[in-house]
Design a protein around this motif. Sequence first.
Motif, PDB file in Angstrom:
ATOM      1  N   GLY A 145       0.806  -1.211   0.000  1.00 13.97           N
ATOM      2  CA  GLY A 145       0.000   0.000   0.000  1.00 13.97           C
ATOM      3  C   GLY A 145       0.837   1.257   0.000  1.00 13.97           C
ATOM      4  N   GLY A 146       0.209   2.366   0.364  1.00 16.85           N
ATOM      5  CA  GLY A 146       0.873   3.660   0.361  1.00 16.85           C
ATOM      6  C   GLY A 146       2.106   3.661   1.248  1.00 16.85           C
ATOM      7  N   LEU A 147       3.130   4.358   0.822  1.00 14.72           N
ATOM      8  CA  LEU A 147       4.385   4.422   1.562  1.00 14.72           C
ATOM      9  C   LEU A 147       4.630   5.856   1.999  1.00 14.72           C
ATOM     10  CD1 LEU A 147       6.961   2.925   2.474  1.00 14.72           C
ATOM     11  CD2 LEU A 147       7.979   3.555   0.284  1.00 14.72           C
ATOM     12  N   CYS A 148       4.712   6.052   3.312  1.00 13.08           N
ATOM     13  CA  CYS A 148       4.927   7.395   3.841  1.00 13.08           C
ATOM     14  C   CYS A 148       6.410   7.735   3.858  1.00 13.08           C
ATOM     15  CB  CYS A 148       4.355   7.501   5.250  1.00 13.08           C
ATOM     16  SG  CYS A 148       2.557   7.380   5.308  1.00 13.08           S
ATOM     17  N   VAL A 149       6.700   9.022   4.048  1.00  7.71           N
ATOM     18  CA  VAL A 149       8.074   9.476   4.192  1.00  7.71           C
ATOM     19  C   VAL A 149       8.727   8.733   5.347  1.00  7.71           C
ATOM     20  CG1 VAL A 149       9.456  11.435   4.961  1.00  7.71           C
ATOM     21  CG2 VAL A 149       7.770  11.736   3.174  1.00  7.71           C
ATOM     22  N   MET A 150      10.024   8.502   5.255  1.00  7.18           N
ATOM     23  CA  MET A 150      10.695   7.665   6.246  1.00  7.18           C
ATOM     24  C   MET A 150      10.944   8.402   7.553  1.00  7.18           C
ATOM     25  SD  MET A 150      13.267   5.683   3.702  1.00  7.18           S
ATOM     26  CE  MET A 150      12.619   4.784   2.291  1.00  7.18           C
ATOM     27  N   ALA A 151       9.892   8.839   8.176  1.00  3.14           N
ATOM     28  CA  ALA A 151       9.925   9.409   9.525  1.00  3.14           C
ATOM     29  C   ALA A 151       8.563   9.118  10.124  1.00  3.14           C
ATOM     30  CB  ALA A 151      10.215  10.894   9.497  1.00  3.14           C
ATOM     31  N   GLU A 152       8.277   7.829  10.301  1.00  3.90           N
ATOM     32  CA  GLU A 152       6.942   7.384  10.684  1.00  3.90           C
ATOM     33  C   GLU A 152       6.418   8.112  11.914  1.00  3.90           C
ATOM     34  OE1 GLU A 152       4.868   5.617   9.274  1.00  3.90           O
ATOM     35  OE2 GLU A 152       5.824   4.141   7.986  1.00  3.90           O
ATOM     36  N   GLY A 153       5.150   8.426  11.868  1.00  2.00           N
ATOM     37  CA  GLY A 153       4.502   9.048  12.995  1.00  2.00           C
ATOM     38  C   GLY A 153       4.850  10.511  13.190  1.00  2.00           C
ATOM     39  N   ARG A 154       5.546  11.092  12.242  1.00  2.00           N
ATOM     40  CA  ARG A 154       5.950  12.496  12.376  1.00  2.00           C
ATOM     41  C   ARG A 154       5.597  13.216  11.073  1.00  2.00           C
ATOM     42  NH1 ARG A 154       5.946  10.439  16.476  1.00  2.00           N
ATOM     43  NH2 ARG A 154       7.573  10.195  18.022  1.00  2.00           N
ATOM     44  N   CYS A 155       4.315  13.340  10.801  1.00  4.74           N
ATOM     45  CA  CYS A 155       3.868  13.892   9.524  1.00  4.74           C
ATOM     46  C   CYS A 155       3.880  15.420   9.565  1.00  4.74           C
ATOM     47  CB  CYS A 155       2.479  13.371   9.185  1.00  4.74           C
ATOM     48  SG  CYS A 155       2.376  11.577   9.121  1.00  4.74           S
ATOM     49  N   ALA A 156       5.069  15.987   9.600  1.00  4.57           N
ATOM     50  CA  ALA A 156       5.214  17.440   9.752  1.00  4.57           C
ATOM     51  C   ALA A 156       5.017  18.188   8.442  1.00  4.57           C
ATOM     52  CB  ALA A 156       6.578  17.779  10.339  1.00  4.57           C
ATOM     53  N   LEU A 157       5.252  17.527   7.302  1.00  3.19           N
ATOM     54  CA  LEU A 157       5.199  18.241   6.028  1.00  3.19           C
ATOM     55  C   LEU A 157       3.792  18.750   5.725  1.00  3.19           C
ATOM     56  CD1 LEU A 157       7.554  16.040   3.825  1.00  3.19           C
ATOM     57  CD2 LEU A 157       7.977  18.338   4.674  1.00  3.19           C
TER      58      LEU A 157
END
Length: 334
Positions: A174-186
């Motif tokens: 599935g979807g792949l988040c930026v490699m700083a899991e749990g820290r969606c600052a962008l």
Amino acid sequence: MPDQIVKPMELVCPAGTPAALRTAVDAGADTVYCGFRNETNARNFPGLNFSLKELQRGIQYASDHASNVLVAINTFAQAGKTDLWKKSIDDVAQSGAHAVILADLGMLDYAARTHPDLRLHLSVQAAAANADMVNYYAREFGVKRVVLPRVLTVQEISTINTEISCETEVFIFGGLCVMAEGRCALSSYCTGKSPNMNGVCSPPGDVSYEEHSDHLESSLSGITINQYPKGEAAAYPTLCKGRFESGGVTGYVFEDPVSLNAAHLLPALQKAGVTALKIEGRQRGKAYMAQVVSSFRKAVDALASGENVPLENLLAPLTEGQKSTKGSYQKTWR
């Protein structure tokens, strides 16, 4: 002596709606995870998620088909405004759900003290990426399972599993988040809202598309995220997967808009001691759910029997842009 039968890894599948929950269960999900229709849920999008009555009906349907339901209360409560999170935990405890998935330390403490019989899972949002962190949550709050962040190699996962006593769950598709899991600052930087605090990434109200003579431009809160030549399919504008010019080169600076597909790593993940395999996609429709879940159901069962079911070609049409990556499972850039 007959060959020893290996217990299949648990297949944990998403459900953004009651219909998707039934589809996932029918397709062979051992466990389905979902969330309430409020800010306690990191996928708090219009038209998705569950009321308490819908959750209770979903739990009954899953139970009738020998499946479990997990409820994600995986955002971080704001100081002085914890009532909604506590009530949601209370509702889960009374609903008959198999477990609640939490990230917030305060909510973990509340759940452990108030509902000692409620099974606790640690959300990927907590970003527990080493054995010390995992053991802390297990020791202090009685967490039974940790969803590991998508920043670890298979070998790192294996090492963690030798040093902890609780179960581990990893993402496989599935979807792949930026490699700083749990820290969606962008997303928060761009729109003032993020999955961690508000349950939304790139809120629809901040998204816009503008047609030009030779291209389509997508923007998020007035910031240009991507430009697409005529005929190129336009992705939903998320800042982490935007295409920018940097150092004279135009490309995806943070993360390519492709999907994680770790199907061929299932044997290695099983050997690494992983308990459960997680599919991402609570925003996906029933057709997607049916094909992905049934495909992995066959693969997991075959693996437990010592067989192999190749999935790459079967799942390729369901990935973003029909492209996929192994993500951090194989860190070639290290």
